[in-house]
Scaffold this motif. Structure first.
Motif, PDB file in Angstrom:
ATOM      1  N   THR A   1       0.830  -1.201   0.000  1.00  0.00           N
ATOM      2  CA  THR A   1       0.000   0.000   0.000  1.00  0.00           C
ATOM      3  C   THR A   1       0.865   1.251   0.000  1.00  0.00           C
ATOM      4  O   THR A   1       0.606   2.199  -0.750  1.00  0.00           O
ATOM      5  CB  THR A   1      -0.923   0.012   1.234  1.00  0.00           C
ATOM      6  N   LEU A   2       1.902   1.272   0.812  1.00  0.00           N
ATOM      7  CA  LEU A   2       2.805   2.420   0.864  1.00  0.00           C
ATOM      8  C   LEU A   2       3.675   2.506  -0.381  1.00  0.00           C
ATOM      9  O   LEU A   2       3.902   3.590  -0.922  1.00  0.00           O
ATOM     10  CB  LEU A   2       3.684   2.334   2.107  1.00  0.00           C
ATOM     11  N   ALA A   3       4.162   1.356  -0.851  1.00  0.00           N
ATOM     12  CA  ALA A   3       5.061   1.352  -2.002  1.00  0.00           C
ATOM     13  C   ALA A   3       4.356   1.818  -3.271  1.00  0.00           C
ATOM     14  O   ALA A   3       4.963   2.474  -4.124  1.00  0.00           O
ATOM     15  CB  ALA A   3       5.635  -0.047  -2.205  1.00  0.00           C
ATOM     16  N   GLU A   4       3.078   1.488  -3.403  1.00  0.00           N
ATOM     17  CA  GLU A   4       2.342   1.799  -4.632  1.00  0.00           C
ATOM     18  C   GLU A   4       1.741   3.197  -4.633  1.00  0.00           C
ATOM     19  O   GLU A   4       1.286   3.662  -5.678  1.00  0.00           O
ATOM     20  CB  GLU A   4       1.246   0.755  -4.844  1.00  0.00           C
ATOM     21  N   ASP A   5       1.701   3.872  -3.501  1.00  0.00           N
ATOM     22  CA  ASP A   5       1.134   5.217  -3.442  1.00  0.00           C
ATOM     23  C   ASP A   5       2.080   6.135  -2.685  1.00  0.00           C
ATOM     24  O   ASP A   5       2.046   6.199  -1.453  1.00  0.00           O
ATOM     25  CB  ASP A   5      -0.242   5.199  -2.769  1.00  0.00           C
ATOM     26  N   PRO A   6       2.932   6.886  -3.392  1.00  0.00           N
ATOM     27  CA  PRO A   6       3.889   7.767  -2.707  1.00  0.00           C
ATOM     28  C   PRO A   6       3.231   8.853  -1.881  1.00  0.00           C
ATOM     29  O   PRO A   6       3.886   9.477  -1.052  1.00  0.00           O
ATOM     30  CB  PRO A   6       4.687   8.375  -3.876  1.00  0.00           C
ATOM     31  N   GLY A   7       1.938   9.099  -2.086  1.00  0.00           N
ATOM     32  CA  GLY A   7       1.255  10.124  -1.325  1.00  0.00           C
ATOM     33  C   GLY A   7       0.722   9.665   0.009  1.00  0.00           C
ATOM     34  O   GLY A   7       0.209  10.464   0.792  1.00  0.00           O
ATOM     35  N   THR A   8       0.828   8.358   0.305  1.00  0.00           N
ATOM     36  CA  THR A   8       0.353   7.820   1.578  1.00  0.00           C
ATOM     37  C   THR A   8       1.482   7.829   2.599  1.00  0.00           C
ATOM     38  O   THR A   8       2.559   7.295   2.352  1.00  0.00           O
ATOM     39  CB  THR A   8      -0.195   6.399   1.405  1.00  0.00           C
TER      40      THR A   8
ATOM     41  N   HIS B   1      -8.051   2.885   0.603  1.00  0.00           N
ATOM     42  CA  HIS B   1      -8.681   4.187   0.408  1.00  0.00           C
ATOM     43  C   HIS B   1      -8.390   5.083   1.607  1.00  0.00           C
ATOM     44  O   HIS B   1      -8.180   4.600   2.723  1.00  0.00           O
ATOM     45  CB  HIS B   1     -10.193   4.047   0.199  1.00  0.00           C
ATOM     46  N   PRO B   2      -8.378   6.403   1.388  1.00  0.00           N
ATOM     47  CA  PRO B   2      -8.058   7.331   2.486  1.00  0.00           C
ATOM     48  C   PRO B   2      -9.166   7.373   3.532  1.00  0.00           C
ATOM     49  O   PRO B   2     -10.351   7.231   3.230  1.00  0.00           O
ATOM     50  CB  PRO B   2      -7.918   8.683   1.779  1.00  0.00           C
TER      51      PRO B   2
ATOM     52  N   VAL C   1      -3.828   9.260   4.704  1.00  0.00           N
ATOM     53  CA  VAL C   1      -3.901   8.217   5.729  1.00  0.00           C
ATOM     54  C   VAL C   1      -4.810   7.148   5.161  1.00  0.00           C
ATOM     55  O   VAL C   1      -5.983   7.415   4.872  1.00  0.00           O
ATOM     56  CB  VAL C   1      -4.464   8.788   7.046  1.00  0.00           C
ATOM     57  N   THR C   2      -4.284   5.938   4.971  1.00  0.00           N
ATOM     58  CA  THR C   2      -4.971   4.942   4.146  1.00  0.00           C
ATOM     59  C   THR C   2      -5.235   3.657   4.905  1.00  0.00           C
ATOM     60  O   THR C   2      -4.346   3.124   5.588  1.00  0.00           O
ATOM     61  CB  THR C   2      -4.126   4.630   2.892  1.00  0.00           C
ATOM     62  N   VAL C   3      -6.455   3.130   4.772  1.00  0.00           N
ATOM     63  CA  VAL C   3      -6.786   1.803   5.285  1.00  0.00           C
ATOM     64  C   VAL C   3      -6.861   0.843   4.112  1.00  0.00           C
ATOM     65  O   VAL C   3      -7.343   1.200   3.030  1.00  0.00           O
ATOM     66  CB  VAL C   3      -8.116   1.819   6.070  1.00  0.00           C
ATOM     67  N   ASN C   4      -6.357  -0.357   4.302  1.00  0.00           N
ATOM     68  CA  ASN C   4      -6.439  -1.379   3.253  1.00  0.00           C
ATOM     69  C   ASN C   4      -7.313  -2.521   3.756  1.00  0.00           C
ATOM     70  O   ASN C   4      -6.901  -3.282   4.650  1.00  0.00           O
ATOM     71  CB  ASN C   4      -5.055  -1.902   2.878  1.00  0.00           C
ATOM     72  N   PRO C   5      -8.520  -2.690   3.210  1.00  0.00           N
ATOM     73  CA  PRO C   5      -9.429  -3.740   3.669  1.00  0.00           C
ATOM     74  C   PRO C   5      -8.967  -5.155   3.362  1.00  0.00           C
ATOM     75  O   PRO C   5      -9.609  -6.111   3.785  1.00  0.00           O
ATOM     76  CB  PRO C   5     -10.738  -3.416   2.921  1.00  0.00           C
ATOM     77  N   GLN C   6      -7.856  -5.280   2.633  1.00  0.00           N
ATOM     78  CA  GLN C   6      -7.305  -6.609   2.362  1.00  0.00           C
ATOM     79  C   GLN C   6      -6.353  -7.072   3.462  1.00  0.00           C
ATOM     80  O   GLN C   6      -5.860  -8.202   3.412  1.00  0.00           O
ATOM     81  CB  GLN C   6      -6.567  -6.600   1.022  1.00  0.00           C
TER      82      GLN C   6
END
Length: 630
Positions: free
Chosen positions: A110-117, A166-167, A212-217
């Motif tokens: 999640t962090l690696a794929e979205d530099p904005g997180t 998603h944020p 700030v992102t939560v990943n439901p997976q």
């Protein structure tokens, strides 16, 4: 499988019976033992041997006074920065939280794929069988701004969700993964000691433009002992002093106290929580006042188009910081991105302006508001003056919009241009300045370069066929369709040069164009960089425009741009650049001039663009520094 670039901090306080299982689960989930640190604030020196026995071989523990969760996390992050090499992501867990399955790998991706997180978290479950949701990310209630969990205490379904990351407004601090450097630049506020420190921290990150992102997976199990009543009323006051409105700061803690009283009356008994809650009310007031006084001045960049102007705002933020002025970002996603109703978006926008302007008027040092897009056109000048003061700035990208928009008519411009003490208006080109003067905005008008990030030789990944020598150079038009696009010119260029180049249009709302492959869709931010970097030339085929964000993005990648010299492109490359076309020739000569500019761009344009990028960034940095410092 060990995650090579991951380090971990486990905050432990007198939970010896759960710590061992947590450490074992983290190692099993991918944390290398020699990158696993326990920060023990139990203040029980006689039991430290118990902690040592629970450590996996290679893991370490440090011991400190109990200054709270935030202090322990800050201490652990600083320890890793000094003592551990080669990590990029930092896991923070509490002593009783355990990950399920591939939780750590999912959060890392999640962090690696979205530099904005900045920080990612899993869905938290609880209960002996793990069948109850504790948190699917957090939100703040509309009126009082109280923290709440999405999906709290709902029954966990057997079917795995297909939702992606998603944020959210905030994440529970029990299990978080941070990008390296986040906690160094933005440490957790240790004033809270217990409860709401992660909520506060995540609002701070969001104010600086991070997600700030939560990943439901991803799933992790936790056990919660609830919130001590003293810290419930104490900390909500500190929180709203920093992040809330004046109403929330005054009403939220009394509401929590009154709600507890009402519950006790219904149950016909006196709870032991009322005394601590009342003490928290009293204790929180001076701390809230101190927190409010410490809030910085500087510049607050308000961006109501969080999707469309994300990159613009990032570049603007860098310019202000480079000038030595404190800056933070407050952003809202527009309805096309968030899916919310336009009226909801408008109300949130007004609330944001009020919280950053009116609420902070009592402070000795007030921030200046820089509005990146006027939601209500020229009427925003009145709103910003009333809510934020006349020393603010409002950027007008399209003084004479190509499409009908609210607040852009004659009545609005005539009234607002005559308003005394209105905020300063900013534009990014001389053409835009002339349009503003034509509407009566002669005073308080400043032309400042479009924000731009410095060109980097490090290019983003592009598809394996993008730079394939065997394929023809790609000439692209990017961005949504507007009526001032010169379709006749595009058709003529494809007829003249169609055997030498691949012509592509990518953007929402485009009709079919003869000779061009049209991909009529919105291009998300992460894909746009790849599309630009994989282009040989970017065309700006407008008959009329004030500035082009696409041209700026191309400049940042040293991709040559071809367009008309009498536009803002002349400010980027110089009006005599062979990349630009003069509009003084007849139609046929005009097409020939565009063809020559495209051919030059393919052969020599990258060097021209690279030189222009460096010069324009220096100019933008200098002029933005002068603007925000005065």
């Amino acid at each position: 499988m060990t995650i090579a670039d991951l380090a971990a901090v486990v905050v432990h306080h007198r939970s010896y019976q759960t710590l061992g299982a947590t450490l074992a689960a983290l190692v099993a989930g991918g944390v290398a033992p020699d990158r696993l640190l326990v920060v023990d604030n139990s203040e029980e020196p006689g039991r430290r041997t118990e902690v040592e026995k629970l450590l996996p071989p290679g893991a370490q523990a440090i011991y400190c006074d109990n200054a709270g969760y935030g202090a322990a996390v800050n201490r652990g992050a600083a320890w890793h920065e000094e003592n551990t090499q080669g990590w990029r992501y930092l896991l923070v867990a509490t002593h009783e939280t355990t990950p399920e399955g591939d939780c750590l790998a999912v959060l890392r991706s999640t962090l690696a794929e979205d530099p904005g997180t900045a920080v990612a978290g899993p869905v938290l479950v609880t209960g002996d069988d793990g069948k109850t949701f504790w948190s699917q990310g957090g939100y703040l209630t509309k009126v009082l701004g109280l923290p709440r969990h999405h999906g709290h205490l709902a029954v966990r379904s057997e079917n795995r969700t297909t939702d992606g990351p998603h944020p959210v407004a905030w994440l529970d601090g029990a299990f978080l993964m941070f990008r390296r450097g986040i906690l160094s630049r933005h440490p957790i506020d240790e004033t809270y000691f217990l409860y709401m420190e992660e909520t506060d921290h995540h609002q701070t990150l969001r104010r600086h433009g991070w997600k700030v992102t939560v990943n439901p997976q991803a799933f992790a199990w936790q056990h919660s002992n609830g919130v001590p009543p003293f810290y419930l009323t104490r900390n909500i006051q500190i929180f709203h002093a920093k992040h809330g409105s004046r109403f929330q700061a005054q009403a939220s803690a009394p509401y929590l106290f009154a709600r507890s009283v009402a519950r006790d009356l219904i149950k016909h008994h006196r709870a032991a929580t009322l005394g601590p809650m009342l003490a928290g009310l009293r204790s929180g007031r001076p701390l809230a006042a101190a927190a409010r006084a410490k809030e910085p001045g500087g510049v607050v960049i308000v961006n109501p188009l969080g999707g469309a102007l994300a990159h613009y705002t990032q570049a603007l933020h860098q310019h202000v910081l480079a000038a030595g002025i404190g800056a933070r970002v407050r952003a809202l996603d527009e309805p096309s991105v968030s899916g919310q109703h336009r009226l909801t978006w408008l109300l949130e926008y007004l609330e944001l302006l009020g919280s950053e302007g009116w609420y902070r008027r009592g402070r000795s040092v007030r921030p200046r508001i820089l509005l990146t897009w006027p939601v209500l056109g020229f009427w925003d000048l009145f709103l910003v003056k009333v809510l934020c003061g006349g020393s603010s700035w409002v950027v007008y990208h399209d003084p004479d919009p190509l499409v009908r928009s609210v607040g852009s008519g004659r009545a609005a411009s005539a009234l607002m241009s005559k308003m005394r003490g209105r905020p300063e208006t900013l534009v990014h080109s001389q053409a835009a300045a002339e349009a503003m003067r034509g509407k009566g905005f002669t005073n308080g008008l400043t032309v400042v370069p479009h924000p731009v990030v410095p060109h980097s030789s490090k290019q983003p990944f592009v598809g394996p066929d993008e730079h394939d020598p065997s394929r023809r150079p790609r000439v692209r038009v990017l961005g949504q369709f507007k009526r001032d696009r010169d379709l006749d010119l595009l058709v003529a260029l494809a007829r003249r040069l169609g055997t030498s180049y691949d012509f592509e249009i990518i953007g929402r709302g485009w009709p079919p164009v003869e000779g061009w492959r049209v991909d009529a869709r919105f291009v998300p931010e992460d894909e746009l960089n790849h599309v630009i970097a994989g282009s040989a030339v970017i065309l700006i085929p407008y008959k009329r425009f004030f500035q082009s964000g696409i041209a700026i993005r191309a400049l940042e990648h040293a991709v040559p741009v071809v367009g008309r010299a009498e536009t803002s492109l002349g400010d980027l490359f110089g009006p005599q650049s062979p990349l630009l076309v003069s509009g003084n020739s007849g139609p046929d000569n005009d097409v020939q001039a565009w063809c020559r500019a495209i051919e030059f761009a393919v052969e020599h344009g990258q060097a021209e663009a690279s030189t222009a990028a460096a010069a324009f960034h220096r100019q933008a940095a200098r002029e933005w520094a002068l603007l925000v410092a005065r």
